[in-house]
Design an enzyme around this catalytic site. Structure first.
Site: not given
Lengths: 395, 84
Positions: A249, B22-25
């Site tokens: 990602r 959580h990722c990517p936030y």
């Protein structure tokens, strides 16, 4: 060095991901040489779905997908099954030693739906391609199966779509900012007391996990080793906070390089070990190089980014008490089981008519190994070049 | 990973609470918040996903911010980031 500072340094602070991934690469090759199978988890998750289907009155043993991957025995008698139990034990133990086990709820119900949907898509895609970030990627490329290369590239592509979806306005939760201190760190003595309790729990879990492995050694050497390796795998992914999702990602979000480079180095080391084991007679696990690997990789990439974690990522985060990742795990089992239901149509169309390409057989052993290394080296270069796109540009 | 920088006597100008994300936030939210702050200001970020211990320092440093402190407090992670 006192016990407390030793603990702080090695069991609380997380380990650098690159050496952990190198260790995982070596350990996964040993695992293959000893057990005859690769480090893999989603096939077993799908079998859990099969057992649940059987309880509900269906006859999954008659489904062609389970004839392919096997549904005999129970999680306690299958290599993948005991390895996974070991992984949960290892990850829980190290998370406790790090004082990092706590129930954590998502910011918003929307995130739980997102996690479930992402988990289902990832589980479905992984099983379509016959493996997740492990069997069709981290331990698939060292099997010299061409389909794993297709899956890896497709996963990176899918991650791009996943990032676009994640950034949709309805998936963005308003930020909580304040000019006043949160006061969250005003009670260090409470954290210290909790750390002590969790360390004791961690020792109990370690004893139980090792006891479990000893019990499995009673049954067979292979099962015992599978349990032991599971404990090591679980402990390593938790200690290094290894996130395959991040590797794919963040090529698109911030240009991170560390985990991606670590994974590629880990696979290089694994290739050497599996090459040796195959040379001594172990049989490599090769799957169809069909559209299933590409489509599966794309779906997997989308799913893991939406869910925020892949099949190994949710396992240790679930042990840490992150409720979001319990939901992702349920999604994975559902997704894998859905694929098993539709395998007759999908497999016959997308997988079975296509050849299983073993790079060592089709190119010759030496050339196959060399090409694999060259491919991994090119991938490392691309990851590094990609990170340049993000320099100087502040988002 | 407790590295309390002795030089930080200054109180943070802004606090960003990312617990539960959580990722990517969390990395993206941190960068977004930083981009709206002014030179010399200090941001405190709190997360409860240990993954951010790899992400936030690497991402903020790559963007030229000064990630001056990274701390673990049980399940919470605290970051102090200065805008150069």
């Amino acid at each position: 060095m006192s016990l407390a500072s030793f603990r702080e340094r090695h069991f609380v602070r997380f380990w650098a991901p690159i050496p952990v991934l190198a260790a995982l690469g070596v350990a996964s090759a040993y695992y293959f040489a000893i057990t005859g199978t690769f480090w893999a988890v989603t096939g077993e998750f799908t079998r859990w779905g099969g057992h649940i289907a059987a309880w509900l009155g269906f006859e999954p043993q008659e489904w062609s997908y389970f004839k392919l991957i096997g549904l005999q025995g129970s999680p306690l008698t299958r290599i993948d099954g005991v390895m996974i139990i070991g992984m949960f034990g290892g990850a829980l133990c190290t998370a406790l030693w790090a004082n990092n086990v706590q129930l954590r709820w998502p910011t918003h119900k929307r995130r739980l739906v997102q996690g479930l949907v992402g988990g289902i898509i990832a589980g479905f895609g992984a099983r379509l391609a016959m493996g997740c970030n492990l069997a069709a990627f981290f331990t698939g490329i060292p099997m010299f199966s061409l389909h794993a290369w297709a899956f890896m590239l497709a996963t990176v592509g899918g991650a791009w779509i996943g990032v676009k979806l994640c950034m949709l306005p309805f998936l963005r939760i308003p930020l909580r900012t304040s000019t006043e201190s949160s006061g969250l760190f005003d009670f260090p003595e409470k954290v210290a007391a909790r750390a002590k309790r969790q360390a004791q729990w961690g020792v109990s879990v370690a004893v139980l996990a090792l006891g479990f492995a000893a019990w499995r050694f009673e049954s067979s050497l292979t099962l015992g080793f599978a349990a032991l390796f599971g404990i090591v795998f679980g402990a390593l992914i938790e200690r290094g906070q290894i996130c395959f999702t991040s590797a794919a990602r963040d090529l698109w979000t911030t240009g991170r390089t560390q985990i991606a480079q670590g994974i590629l180095i880990g696979m290089m080391l694994a290739c050497v070990g599996t090459f040796g084991a195959i040379g001594l007679g172990a049989s490599a696990k090769i799957f169809w190089m069909g559209p299933n690997a590409i489509l599966g990789g794309l779906l997997f990439g989308i799913g893991i980014v939406l869910a925020g974690g892949c099949e190994t990522g949710w396992m240790y985060r679930a042990m840490e008490g992150q409720v979001h990742f319990w939901v992702v795990g349920v999604g994975n089992v559902l997704g894998g089981t859905l694929l098993a239901i539709y395998w007759d149509e999908l497999g016959g169309l997308l997988a079975l008519p296509f050849p299983k390409v073993n790079l060592l057989d089709s190119l010759g052993a030496g050339t196959g190994l060399l090409i694999s290394f060259a491919g991994l080296a090119i991938a490392m270069m691309l990851v590094q070049l990609n990170s340049r796109r993000f320099l100087e540009k502040r988002s | 990973m407790t590295q309390p920088a002795a030089s930080i006597s200054k109180k943070p100008d802004l606090f960003l609470d990312l617990r539960g994300e959580h990722c990517p936030y969390n990395a993206i939210a941190t960068l977004e918040t930083l981009s709206k702050m002014q030179s010399g200001q200090l941001l405190e970020v709190v997360t409860d996903c240990a993954q951010s211990l790899h992400g936030i320092p690497e991402d903020t440093r790559a963007k030229g911010y000064d990630c001056v402190s990274v701390e673990q407090h049980g399940a919470l992670c605290r970051f102090l980031i200065r805008i150069p």
